[in-house]
Scaffold this motif. Structure first.
Motif, PDB file in Angstrom:
ATOM      1  N   GLN A 271     132.861   3.893  36.001  1.00 33.55           N
ATOM      2  CA  GLN A 271     131.904   3.998  37.103  1.00 33.55           C
ATOM      3  C   GLN A 271     132.521   4.675  38.315  1.00 33.55           C
ATOM      4  O   GLN A 271     131.854   5.454  39.004  1.00 33.55           O
ATOM      5  N   ASN A 290     126.714   5.940  38.372  1.00 30.06           N
ATOM      6  CA  ASN A 290     126.868   4.487  38.363  1.00 30.06           C
ATOM      7  C   ASN A 290     126.559   3.857  37.019  1.00 30.06           C
ATOM      8  O   ASN A 290     126.761   2.649  36.846  1.00 30.06           O
ATOM      9  N   TYR A 325     129.436  -4.732  37.651  1.00 29.62           N
ATOM     10  CA  TYR A 325     128.966  -3.472  37.052  1.00 29.62           C
ATOM     11  C   TYR A 325     127.469  -3.273  37.312  1.00 29.62           C
ATOM     12  O   TYR A 325     127.030  -2.181  37.687  1.00 29.62           O
TER      13      TYR A 325
END
Length: 755
Positions: A271, A290, A325
């Motif tokens: 990411q 992302n 995440y």
């Protein structure tokens, strides 16, 4: 002659004169013996029950009440009774508030009679926001103190004030992500990528990255997310990662055994370094960096599904990093659900209790895991306006100390600098979020009280309601001042001017390039978190109906403090992105700028003419520059953010042109010295209705008109806003003139509290 005789001194008298310090033994007296002692003519005592009855195993007639024997005891008894009466009066008032907040219909016969008043108040009717989402058939509820409710108020006011099409319609919230504006098709694509594999089935059972590639992403993780969430032992993880490879040497090709912890850590590294991922052959998603590594996240979830029935500490670590995440991917509903299940597992494993006999390093690690859950729960709950899932008072241990941290990372570690170490940031972040939570809980209690006392009306329906809630903030803000005094010197980032660290005065930062990179990043992120929390608490008092400043001095000061902290956030990020590479590709920093931009837009719309409006306009322009830089770093959410900021900037420009025209005399000539005159066809028009805000009656027909100067002046700048004589509060009953103007203008309301 009279003879003089000398008396004989007895031994007892002589002894008392010789030893004056020997106190006489006082004889214990009993006013009334118990029935059994009096019947048997034996000596009783003052114990309840007496010793004779206790030794005989009989019931003593003494009921435990003591008689008042002298004046001091009588005074103490009076004070005890007064305290008891005050306690009963408080309970009566709480019951009255509870009764006022309950519906008029009679309670059901199945209602539990033992429910506490505090629990009933928590379930009182709150004016929150039901947010619809194009990707979900079910609306989502956000509390009245949430960021989503703030955006909804802003949307409602702009839709009622401006003609349709005059303002951008880009503030539609996605499923439950933060208040970030994002197209619905991007959210659908994200969820589809997380739910379906993009490659062959081998990705779910094996690996498709080399050992060298995974180690590169692990190093990226340790330089970014690990600085904020240090819930693994670095040396132990590296040894564990090496043990999973079948090859005996790192230079040899081999396969890695499945591991959800390694998968999610590598995904977090992807990411952050999406461009590196593309160069190394990862299936790139150029729309949004992302969601890089989504297939690793999916594989981690599949492996975790086999562990959740019998969770371990490793399961907790994996789920926390899965939450991180998902937050970075702006999938907040999924992140919130993952966090909730993680907290339940942590309770099941007893992480909130004092750890058993473990090594100091293991005890420190378990403590950090639990406090990180407290941090995430507090931040999530305040963001969405929902009840907290963890009560910090139930924790049986405190945060790790500096000596425990040094023992954990090693006294010769490179992650020690002056009076701080790598873990100090995490400790101070948890303390900061607990300080913000203290203010938030007090405000929530005050909101429920004001709402219950006024028939369930929203605090924005009446200026006095808002002011009553605002007055609970300055005394509680002392916790932020105490926190700033506790921050170690090495964790503070200095300013080039006279401003102190964590001040809302907008002096440029003075970077210390001699400090380690990890410490420079932690300094910046800690200051940004500080300003973001205070800004989020204070922007709740931005009211979109002007003309009430004299009635709401504290609420107005808090809104001014909000724009000051928002401007500081944007200035810091702009300077860092221009002069350094410390915060490149940090999605969390982007969210700080987006929150600050929304606060600036809201303030400029609510106060078009105000001494602080130029600060808000300048902050909006600077945020556009920051969004452009974030968009160049492959952050998809930054592109619609640029559109939102520029569209509202255009709206504010047209509003400014109309205001300038309204100042001119109708008969006088209109000058055209503006470099970009606005055509008449594009001049902004507004919709005004005589219906007051909060009125639920039938709407009255709207009429179009140009907004005049008296309609948009900053609240409190017109003489017609003077308070009535029966208004109970005075502007300076909380702050004196000098302190109010100084700290509301530049220093920040966190430095103001009543003496």
């Amino acid at each position: 002659m009279f003879a003089t005789f000398k008396g004989v001194t007895t031994a007892s008298t002589f002894g008392s004169e010789a030893n004056p310090n020997v106190a006489k033994r006082k004889r214990t007296t009993v006013n009334r013996a118990c029935d059994r002692c009096r019947l048997n003519r034996i000596k009783c005592d003052v114990d309840r029950p007496c010793r004779n009855c206790s030794s005989a195993g009989r019931q003593c007639s003494n009921d435990g009440s003591r008689e008042v024997l002298n004046l001091p005891e009588a005074n103490r008894e009076i004070e005890r009774l007064r305290a008891q009466v005050a306690n009963l009066e408080t309970r009566v008032r709480e019951n009255a508030i509870q009764a006022a907040s309950m519906p008029l219909s009679p309670p059901s016969s199945e209602a539990t009679p033992g429910a506490s008043g505090r629990q009933e108040r928590k379930r009182s009717n709150q004016n929150g926001a039901w947010i619809s989402d194009p990707n979900s058939p079910q609306d989502h509820y956000f509390g009245p103190l949430s960021s989503a409710y703030f955006v909804r108020r802003m949307q409602n006011w702009t839709s009622k004030t401006f003609l349709p099409g005059s303002v951008p319609d880009l503030l539609q919230l996605n499923t439950a992500s933060t208040v970030c504006a994002m197209p619905a098709n991007l959210i659908s694509k994200k969820i589809a990528l997380l739910q379906h594999s993009t490659g062959s089935g081998e990705r779910h059972t094996g690996h498709n990255l080399s050992r060298h590639q995974e180690e590169c992403f692990v190093n990226l993780f340790l330089q970014t997310n690990y600085l904020l969430t240090p819930i693994i032992d670095e040396s132990e993880f590296r040894s564990y990662h090496a043990s999973l490879w079948t090859a005996t040497s790192p230079d040899m090709e081999g396969s890695r055994l499945p591991s959800p912890l390694v998968d999610i850590i590598v995904a977090l590294g992807m990411q952050y370094g999406d461009r590196l991922t593309v160069a190394m052959g990862e299936a790139s998603n150029n729309d949004d960096a992302n969601i890089a590594g989504h297939w690793l996240y999916q594989r981690c979830e599949i492996l975790l599904s086999q562990e959740r029935e019998y969770p371990t500490i490793s399961t907790i670590q994996c789920q926390i990093y899965c939450t991180v995440y998902l937050v970075t991917a702006s999938l907040m509903t999924m992140a919130n659900a993952t966090l909730a299940s993680t907290i339940r597992m942590a309770h099941l494993l007893g992480l909130h209790l004092t750890p058993p006999d473990l090594s100091p390093n293991r005890r420190n690690l378990l403590s950090r895991i639990w406090w990180d859950l407290v941090f995430l729960d507090s931040k999530f709950s305040m963001r969405i306006g929902q009840p907290f899932m963890i009560d910090p008072s139930d924790v049986a241990f405190g945060l790790p100390t500096r000596d425990e941290d040094i023992l954990s990372i090693g006294p010769t570690s490179v992650f020690i600098y002056e009076d701080v170490n790598l873990l100090t940031f995490h400790t101070m972040s948890v303390k900061l979020i607990l300080a913000a939570r203290h203010v938030y809980e007090g405000l929530n209690e005050k909101y429920l009280e004001v709402q219950a006392n006024n028939g369930g009306k929203d605090i924005y329906d009446n200026p006095s309601f808002l002011e009553e809630c605002a007055r609970s903030i300055p005394p509680a803000m002392k916790v932020f001042r105490n926190w700033t005094l506790e921050v170690p010197h090495a964790l503070r980032i200095q300013r080039k001017g006279s401003a102190e660290p964590f001040s809302a005065i907008r002096d440029p930062l003075d970077f210390d390039h001699s400090a380690p990179i990890w410490l420079q990043r932690q300094r910046l992120l800690l200051e940004l978190l500080y300003h973001n929390l205070i800004m989020s608490l204070h922007r709740l008092f931005i009211r979109f109906y002007p003309g009430t400043s004299f009635l709401t001095p504290v609420a107005c000061a808090l809104s001014n403090s909000c724009i000051n902290h928002a401007a500081v956030i944007i200035d810091i990020v702009s300077q860092v992105l221009t002069e350094t590479d410390l915060l490149n590709s940090w999605h969390q920093v982007y969210h700080y700028v987006w929150d600050a931009a929304l606060s600036s837009i809201a303030f400029a719309l609510a106060h078009p003419v105000c001494p602080f409006t130029p600060t808000a306009r300048r902050a909006i322009n600077t945020s556009i520059t920051c969004f452009d830089k974030f968009a160049a770093q492959n952050l998809a959410a930054a592109k619609p953010a640029v559109e939102v900021a520029r569209s509202f900037n255009s709206v504010l420009d047209m509003l400014d042109v109309n205001l300038r025209g309204s100042v001119k005399s109708p008969a006088g000539p209109r000058t055209s010295s503006s470099a970009h005159p606005t055509p008449i066809s594009t001049q902004l028009t507004f919709v005004t209705t005589p219906q007051p805000p909060g009125d639920s009656g039938a709407p009255t027909p709207s009429r179009q008109q140009s907004m005049g100067l008296s309609d948009v002046f900053s609240p409190g700048m017109l003489a017609s806003d003077a308070p009535s004589s029966d208004f109970p509060w005075d502007m300076f009953s909380v702050f004196d003139d000098e302190t109010y103007l100084r700290d509301a203008g530049s220093g920040g309301m966190e430095n103001v509290w009543p003496d």
